[in-house]
Design an enzyme around this catalytic site. Structure first.
Site, short mmCIF file in Angstrom:
data_model
loop_
_atom_site.label_atom_id
_atom_site.label_comp_id
_atom_site.label_asym_id
_atom_site.label_seq_id
_atom_site.Cartn_x
_atom_site.Cartn_y
_atom_site.Cartn_z
CG ASP A 100 7.76 -1.42 -16.57
OD1 ASP A 100 8.86 -1.84 -16.65
OD2 ASP A 100 7.55 -0.31 -17.23
CB THR A 104 5.62 6.14 -11.05
OG1 THR A 104 4.93 6.05 -12.14
CG2 THR A 104 4.25 6.37 -10.39
C1 PRP Z 1 1.36 2.72 -14.18
C2 PRP Z 1 1.25 2.28 -13.24
C3 PRP Z 1 2.35 2.83 -11.93
C4 PRP Z 1 3.31 3.22 -12.49
C5 PRP Z 1 4.32 2.44 -12.85
O1 PRP Z 1 0.76 3.87 -14.41
O2 PRP Z 1 -0.48 2.49 -12.65
O3 PRP Z 1 1.19 3.91 -11.27
O4 PRP Z 1 2.81 2.82 -14.47
O5 PRP Z 1 5.55 2.04 -14.08
P1 PRP Z 1 6.69 3.13 -13.87
O6 PRP Z 1 7.37 1.80 -12.97
O7 PRP Z 1 7.35 2.83 -14.86
O8 PRP Z 1 7.27 3.92 -12.94
P2 PRP Z 1 0.50 4.71 -15.62
O9 PRP Z 1 1.68 5.84 -16.05
O10 PRP Z 1 0.38 4.08 -17.05
O11 PRP Z 1 -1.28 5.98 -15.65
P3 PRP Z 1 -2.38 5.40 -14.38
O12 PRP Z 1 -2.23 4.66 -13.40
O13 PRP Z 1 -3.16 6.17 -14.97
O14 PRP Z 1 -2.62 4.52 -15.84
#
Ligand code: PRP
Length: 178
Positions: A100, A104
């Site tokens: 997104d 991360t």
């Molecule tokens: C989600 C997904 C990615 C991250 C992507 O994790 O699994 O790791 O967001 O988003 P970004 O590109 O904006 O960083 P989330 O933080 O929702 O945790 P989860 O996987 O435990 O649901």
């Protein structure tokens, strides 16, 4: 297939499995005669990684790490990463459910690069267009999607819907809240 009223179907289980096979085919070719270390990002990637691992040919190893954005007074989007992985001289494929903002993955990539892997690539099942805050080089992408809040196939809304075998988006969610 049970689809709650607040969800709009995006990808069926068949479409998902077909894409997993396509991705696995390409990855298997690219890593022929190499030992591949899959690194899944918890929690969201757990189902995709399980499917991908079973569709790949060749010797693979499976690892997971946990990443979460932590709250700060300035909302800097910093990511806390927890793992005990030793990836020096390994061929690493980071496995994400969705990209997104990119925050991360970019932080995880930096973290793993510090261990000096033999190679490092990124595979994400979904990639949102137009939402990156940092650019992330992706080597394998399943589907590129618009800026919807998506759930299912490992992805959640407040921990709900991870178990759905399809991917859907929330009908009434603001488009920038995923
Ligand atoms: C989600 C997904 C990615 C991250 C992507 O994790 O699994 O790791 O967001 O988003 P970004 O590109 O904006 O960083 P989330 O933080 O929702 O945790 P989860 O996987 O435990 O649901």
């Amino acid at each position: 297939m049970y689809l709650p009223e607040n969800l709009e179907l995006l990808y069926t289980p068949d479409q998902i499995q077909q894409k997993v096979i396509e991705l696995a085919e390409q990855i298997s070719i690219d890593y022929v005669n190499k030992e591949l270390h899959l690194v899944g990002v918890l929690k969201g990637s757990f189902i995709f990684l399980a499917d991908l691992a079973r569709a790949l040919r060749g010797q693979i190893y499976v690892h997971f790490l946990h990443a979460s954005s932590y709250a700060s007074t300035q909302s800097t989007g910093k990511v806390e990463i927890r793992h005990g992985l030793r990836l020096k001289n390994k061929h690493v494929l980071l496995v994400e459910d969705i990209l997104d903002t990119g925050l991360t993955s970019s932080q995880i990539i930096k973290d793993i690069q510090m261990q000096h892997p033999a190679s490092m690539k990124v595979c994400t099942f979904l990639s949102k267009r137009g939402t990156r805050q940092v650019s992330v080089e992706t080597d394998y992408v399943g589907y590129t999607i618009d800026n919807h809040f998506v759930v299912g196939y490992g992805m959640d809304m407040n921990e709900k819907y991870r178990e759905l075998s399809y991917i859907a988006y929330l009908k009434d969610a603001p488009s920038d809240n995923d």
